[in-house]
Write a protein that holds these residues in place. Structure first.
Motif, mmCIF file in Angstrom:
data_model
loop_
_atom_site.group_PDB
_atom_site.id
_atom_site.type_symbol
_atom_site.label_atom_id
_atom_site.label_comp_id
_atom_site.label_asym_id
_atom_site.label_seq_id
_atom_site.Cartn_x
_atom_site.Cartn_y
_atom_site.Cartn_z
ATOM 1 N N THR A 6 0.836 -1.193 0.000
ATOM 2 C CA THR A 6 0.000 0.000 0.000
ATOM 3 C C THR A 6 0.880 1.256 0.000
ATOM 4 O O THR A 6 2.083 1.195 0.227
ATOM 5 N N GLY A 7 0.230 2.392 -0.242
ATOM 6 C CA GLY A 7 0.991 3.642 -0.272
ATOM 7 C C GLY A 7 2.123 3.604 -1.275
ATOM 8 O O GLY A 7 3.183 4.201 -1.070
ATOM 9 N N ALA A 8 1.889 2.919 -2.396
ATOM 10 C CA ALA A 8 2.973 2.575 -3.302
ATOM 11 C C ALA A 8 3.598 3.761 -4.014
ATOM 12 O O ALA A 8 4.730 3.668 -4.492
ATOM 13 N N THR A 9 2.880 4.882 -4.097
ATOM 14 C CA THR A 9 3.456 6.052 -4.755
ATOM 15 C C THR A 9 4.057 7.038 -3.759
ATOM 16 O O THR A 9 4.562 8.088 -4.146
ATOM 17 N N GLY A 10 4.019 6.685 -2.479
ATOM 18 C CA GLY A 10 4.661 7.520 -1.475
ATOM 19 C C GLY A 10 6.162 7.270 -1.441
ATOM 20 O O GLY A 10 6.677 6.341 -2.068
ATOM 21 N N GLN A 11 6.867 8.085 -0.685
ATOM 22 C CA GLN A 11 8.327 7.953 -0.617
ATOM 23 C C GLN A 11 8.744 6.581 -0.100
ATOM 24 O O GLN A 11 9.667 5.958 -0.627
ATOM 25 N N PHE A 12 8.063 6.104 0.930
ATOM 26 C CA PHE A 12 8.422 4.812 1.519
ATOM 27 C C PHE A 12 8.004 3.659 0.614
ATOM 28 O O PHE A 12 8.791 2.747 0.338
ATOM 29 N N GLY A 13 6.753 3.680 0.154
ATOM 30 C CA GLY A 13 6.253 2.584 -0.670
ATOM 31 C C GLY A 13 7.066 2.378 -1.930
ATOM 32 O O GLY A 13 7.331 1.244 -2.344
ATOM 33 N N ARG A 14 7.470 3.471 -2.564
ATOM 34 C CA ARG A 14 8.298 3.360 -3.771
ATOM 35 C C ARG A 14 9.612 2.631 -3.477
ATOM 36 O O ARG A 14 10.060 1.793 -4.257
ATOM 37 N N LEU A 15 10.223 2.983 -2.362
ATOM 38 C CA LEU A 15 11.490 2.340 -2.004
ATOM 39 C C LEU A 15 11.300 0.855 -1.719
ATOM 40 O O LEU A 15 12.156 0.034 -2.074
ATOM 41 N N VAL A 16 10.190 0.501 -1.068
ATOM 42 C CA VAL A 16 9.916 -0.918 -0.800
ATOM 43 C C VAL A 16 9.792 -1.686 -2.112
ATOM 44 O O VAL A 16 10.392 -2.755 -2.286
ATOM 45 N N ILE A 17 9.023 -1.151 -3.052
ATOM 46 C CA ILE A 17 8.827 -1.838 -4.326
ATOM 47 C C ILE A 17 10.132 -1.925 -5.101
ATOM 48 O O ILE A 17 10.457 -2.969 -5.694
#
Length: 285
Positions: A6-17
């Protein structure tokens, strides 16, 4: 295996992906976001998922073997954040996802820091589902103190009301790397990882780091909460963030965030960025 972030376009979510794509095939990753148009560059399946629109979450989370619920930004009220998180938990329970991974805060079950009021009820709601869970209890983010470093460079001093208290911050990318490691590997069920640096630091250490990286004498000053509030306000920090930061200083004084841990190093297999390294990057830029 289907992993939903979730939150995939946020700063954290992008880094996780980004990190996940080095660990598992891209077709096993699903990006859930309230703004699908902003996710076109992620290179994975994108689904519309909005914590404020629970009906979207049923589609976004469908078929998830592992679900990363990324907590919402701290700029919102803790009550609003908890409500949004619990919408996501309810959807996960309804769909019977295989495992919930949640980005929480240090010692969420006992800490008195105001931010825990968003995380403690979320952890409790997740536990109540009976679904296997992993709590990623993230300490402070180094990026939260970017303004602290800029202020020191401008004024030659760092002033807080933390009364010498310590915390164990690391960079956003280190927390994201730990989350990706949990999502991509087996195990981790029904455990809370205290994530952060393996040693703790106080703001006097930050002043020393800026001094060492600039060759200038940067002092550290203890002030009371009123002076800290006035200083942050004078620096142009929005009122709701001033309140959050001063509460954070109070939590340091109590020792809430002084929880150094090896959990992050064990999960990622590497040492996290230190405040000195972070400061060096800011000074260079």
């Amino acid at each position: 295996m289907t992993i939903v972030v979730t939150g995939a376009t946020g700063q954290f979510g992008r880094l996780v992906i980004e990190d996940l794509r080095t660990r598992v095939p891209a077709d096993q990753i699903v990006a859930s976001t309230r703004n699908p148009a902003a996710a076109a560059d992620l290179g994975v399946e994108v689904r519309h998922g909005d914590y404020d629109r629970p009906e979207t979450l049923r589609t976004a989370f469908a078929g998830a073997d592992k679900l990363l619920i990324v907590s919402t930004p701290a700029g919102e009220s803790n009550e609003a954040r908890a409500k949004e998180h619990i919408h996501a938990v309810a959807a996960a329970a309804e769909l019977g996802v295989g495992q919930i991974v949640y980005t929480s805060i240090t010692a969420a079950d006992t800490a008195k820091i105001a931010l825990a009021r968003a995380h403690r009820p979320t952890e409790e709601a997740i536990e109540a589902t009976g679904i296997p869970y992993t709590f990623l209890r993230n300490n402070w983010y180094l990026e939260n103190d970017l303004g602290t470093v800029h202020g020191a460079l401008a004024n030659g001093t760092i002033a807080t009301s933390s009364r010498g208290g310590k915390f164990a911050p690391v960079a956003r990318a280190d927390y994201a790397r730990a989350a990706a490691a949990v999502l991509a590997t087996d195990g981790h069920q029904n455990v809370a990882y205290e994530l952060g640096a393996p040693v703790s630091y106080g703001y006097a250490d930050w002043a020393d780091a800026v001094s060492a990286e600039t060759g200038r004498e940067i002092t550290y000053t203890e002030v009371d909460d009123d002076a800290a509030t006035a200083g942050l306000s004078a620096a142009g920090v929005p009122a709701h963030l001033v309140e959050l930061i001063v509460d954070f200083y109070q939590s340091l004084a109590r020792g809430d965030m002084d929880v150094p841990s090896d959990d992050l190093v064990k999960l990622t297999g590497r040492q996290p960025v230190t405040p000195r390294e972070f400061v060096a990057g800011v000074v260079r830029s």
